[in-house]
Design an enzyme around this catalytic site. Sequence first.
Site, PDB file in Angstrom:
ATOM      1  N   HIS A   1      -3.916   3.028  -5.076  1.00  0.00           N
ATOM      2  CA  HIS A   1      -4.008   1.549  -5.128  1.00  0.00           C
ATOM      3  C   HIS A   1      -3.898   0.847  -6.311  1.00  0.00           C
ATOM      4  O   HIS A   1      -3.834  -0.309  -6.595  1.00  0.00           O
ATOM      5  CB  HIS A   1      -5.456   0.986  -4.543  1.00  0.00           C
ATOM      6  CG  HIS A   1      -5.415   0.469  -3.051  1.00  0.00           C
ATOM      7  ND1 HIS A   1      -4.417   1.450  -2.117  1.00  0.00           N
ATOM      8  CD2 HIS A   1      -5.938  -0.432  -2.479  1.00  0.00           C
ATOM      9  CE1 HIS A   1      -4.525   0.574  -0.784  1.00  0.00           C
ATOM     10  NE2 HIS A   1      -5.314  -0.195  -1.091  1.00  0.00           N
TER      11      HIS A   1
ATOM     12  N   ARG B   1       0.890  -1.409   0.132  1.00  0.00           N
ATOM     13  CA  ARG B   1      -0.120   0.007   0.064  1.00  0.00           C
ATOM     14  C   ARG B   1       0.825   1.204   0.047  1.00  0.00           C
ATOM     15  O   ARG B   1       1.938   1.226   0.459  1.00  0.00           O
ATOM     16  CB  ARG B   1      -0.888   0.063   1.339  1.00  0.00           C
ATOM     17  CG  ARG B   1      -1.716  -1.279   1.365  1.00  0.00           C
ATOM     18  CD  ARG B   1      -2.664  -1.116   2.687  1.00  0.00           C
ATOM     19  NE  ARG B   1      -3.543  -2.505   2.862  1.00  0.00           N
ATOM     20  CZ  ARG B   1      -3.155  -3.400   3.323  1.00  0.00           C
ATOM     21  NH1 ARG B   1      -2.194  -3.445   3.709  1.00  0.00           N
ATOM     22  NH2 ARG B   1      -4.132  -4.301   3.387  1.00  0.00           N
TER      23      ARG B   1
ATOM     24  N   HIS C   1      -3.152  -9.688   3.262  1.00  0.00           N
ATOM     25  CA  HIS C   1      -4.674  -9.692   3.358  1.00  0.00           C
ATOM     26  C   HIS C   1      -4.865 -10.975   4.687  1.00  0.00           C
ATOM     27  O   HIS C   1      -4.504 -12.048   4.731  1.00  0.00           O
ATOM     28  CB  HIS C   1      -5.460 -10.450   2.527  1.00  0.00           C
ATOM     29  CG  HIS C   1      -5.610  -9.339   1.355  1.00  0.00           C
ATOM     30  ND1 HIS C   1      -6.036  -9.641  -0.043  1.00  0.00           N
ATOM     31  CD2 HIS C   1      -5.441  -8.211   1.136  1.00  0.00           C
ATOM     32  CE1 HIS C   1      -6.030  -8.490  -0.625  1.00  0.00           C
ATOM     33  NE2 HIS C   1      -5.570  -7.615  -0.100  1.00  0.00           N
TER      34      HIS C   1
ATOM     35  N   ARG D   1      -1.095  -1.792  -6.744  1.00  0.00           N
ATOM     36  CA  ARG D   1      -1.047  -2.802  -5.691  1.00  0.00           C
ATOM     37  C   ARG D   1      -2.360  -3.590  -6.549  1.00  0.00           C
ATOM     38  O   ARG D   1      -2.002  -4.831  -6.325  1.00  0.00           O
ATOM     39  CB  ARG D   1      -1.776  -2.386  -4.439  1.00  0.00           C
ATOM     40  CG  ARG D   1      -2.205  -3.292  -3.587  1.00  0.00           C
ATOM     41  CD  ARG D   1      -2.468  -2.699  -2.060  1.00  0.00           C
ATOM     42  NE  ARG D   1      -3.204  -3.717  -0.981  1.00  0.00           N
ATOM     43  CZ  ARG D   1      -2.597  -4.459  -0.170  1.00  0.00           C
ATOM     44  NH1 ARG D   1      -1.177  -4.461  -0.530  1.00  0.00           N
ATOM     45  NH2 ARG D   1      -3.201  -5.212   0.592  1.00  0.00           N
TER      46      ARG D   1
ATOM     47  N   LYS E   1      -1.706  -3.452   8.223  1.00  0.00           N
ATOM     48  CA  LYS E   1      -2.775  -2.946   9.093  1.00  0.00           C
ATOM     49  C   LYS E   1      -2.420  -3.854  10.394  1.00  0.00           C
ATOM     50  O   LYS E   1      -2.112  -4.952  10.452  1.00  0.00           O
ATOM     51  CB  LYS E   1      -4.138  -3.296   8.399  1.00  0.00           C
ATOM     52  CG  LYS E   1      -4.252  -2.406   7.235  1.00  0.00           C
ATOM     53  CD  LYS E   1      -5.604  -2.676   6.641  1.00  0.00           C
ATOM     54  CE  LYS E   1      -5.941  -1.778   5.561  1.00  0.00           C
ATOM     55  NZ  LYS E   1      -7.281  -1.840   5.040  1.00  0.00           N
TER      56      LYS E   1
ATOM     57  N   TYR F   1      -9.640 -10.697  -6.641  1.00  0.00           N
ATOM     58  CA  TYR F   1      -8.799 -10.454  -8.066  1.00  0.00           C
ATOM     59  C   TYR F   1      -8.918 -11.483  -8.826  1.00  0.00           C
ATOM     60  O   TYR F   1      -8.625 -11.323  -9.955  1.00  0.00           O
ATOM     61  CB  TYR F   1      -7.347 -10.313  -7.566  1.00  0.00           C
ATOM     62  CG  TYR F   1      -7.127  -8.983  -6.735  1.00  0.00           C
ATOM     63  CD1 TYR F   1      -7.143  -7.875  -7.284  1.00  0.00           C
ATOM     64  CD2 TYR F   1      -6.990  -9.164  -5.262  1.00  0.00           C
ATOM     65  CE1 TYR F   1      -6.603  -6.712  -6.442  1.00  0.00           C
ATOM     66  CE2 TYR F   1      -6.594  -7.892  -4.422  1.00  0.00           C
ATOM     67  CZ  TYR F   1      -6.581  -6.756  -5.274  1.00  0.00           C
ATOM     68  OH  TYR F   1      -6.471  -5.753  -4.472  1.00  0.00           O
TER      69      TYR F   1
END
Length: 307
Positions: free
Chosen positions: A252, A153, A278, A255, A180, A287
Amino acid sequence: MPAAELARHLDRYLRHLSIERGLSANTVAAYRRDLTALLAALVDRGVTDPAALAPELLRGYVVGLRDGEAGLSASSTARVISSIRGFTRFLVEEGVLTADPAQDLVAPKLPKRLPKVLSQQQVEALLAATDGDDPVRMRDKALLELLYATGARVSEAVALDVDDLVGPDGTPELIRVIGKGDKQRIVPVGSYARAAVEAYLVRARPLLAGGGRATPALFLGARGARLSRQNAWLVIRAAAERAGLTVDVSPHSLRHSFATHLLAGGADVRVVQELLGHASVATTQLYTHVTIDNLRDAYQLSHPRAR
């Protein structure tokens, strides 16, 4: 119990999100906006005691946001419900409430939005638009090459320190990314990005650092401080304009393109999940829909009996 008591519980919850759960400042700010509006509406209705947070009161508040003058979209309504449920769950865990009044709030179903993906040719044009020998262009080249090579990111990339480059003799063969929730992952760096980062470190970063105080940051701004997320976005947008790209290029985009191109090339979805950081493979599987759409388009164009 005065209205100030509700505000005190909200402050405790926001500190919990920031310190204990490690959420970003932007995410915490979004929770603050949603829940401050809720508390203001409760006080207007004479509700100052958390014990008075009845399910029907919260349902009425959400319906009012959705169907009232504000006319919140499905996605905004879902975000508000998520904020409320997180807050009331915290109050239960802290012993302020004995039952969760928001547990039956149902968020609207949101349509799955496929991420916007650049083609390989568009990515190459974007990266080529950062060519140049001046320090800023070399930094921009290293930043964009690294974003596409690793799927990081933008916020993760600008948070990198020089010490997050991992490899023999300081060669950036891997990077240590803090994602995150302060979760760490190690991601390999391709040869093009390695070359761009090495050139930036040797020839450009010392010049950029000369104008400011010493900093461990990998990517520096013109004054020697850490490059901000907003300035990184401006770098991407300027490169897209120079490349003549007519598609919408967002922070993004690289990414999304990284993930889609890996899957299209045969990478396992769980490997891509690990590279992207993730928490759930379901997020990464979004995706695969993009890849399937590309396969379907190719089939329609190429097979003599497809049409």
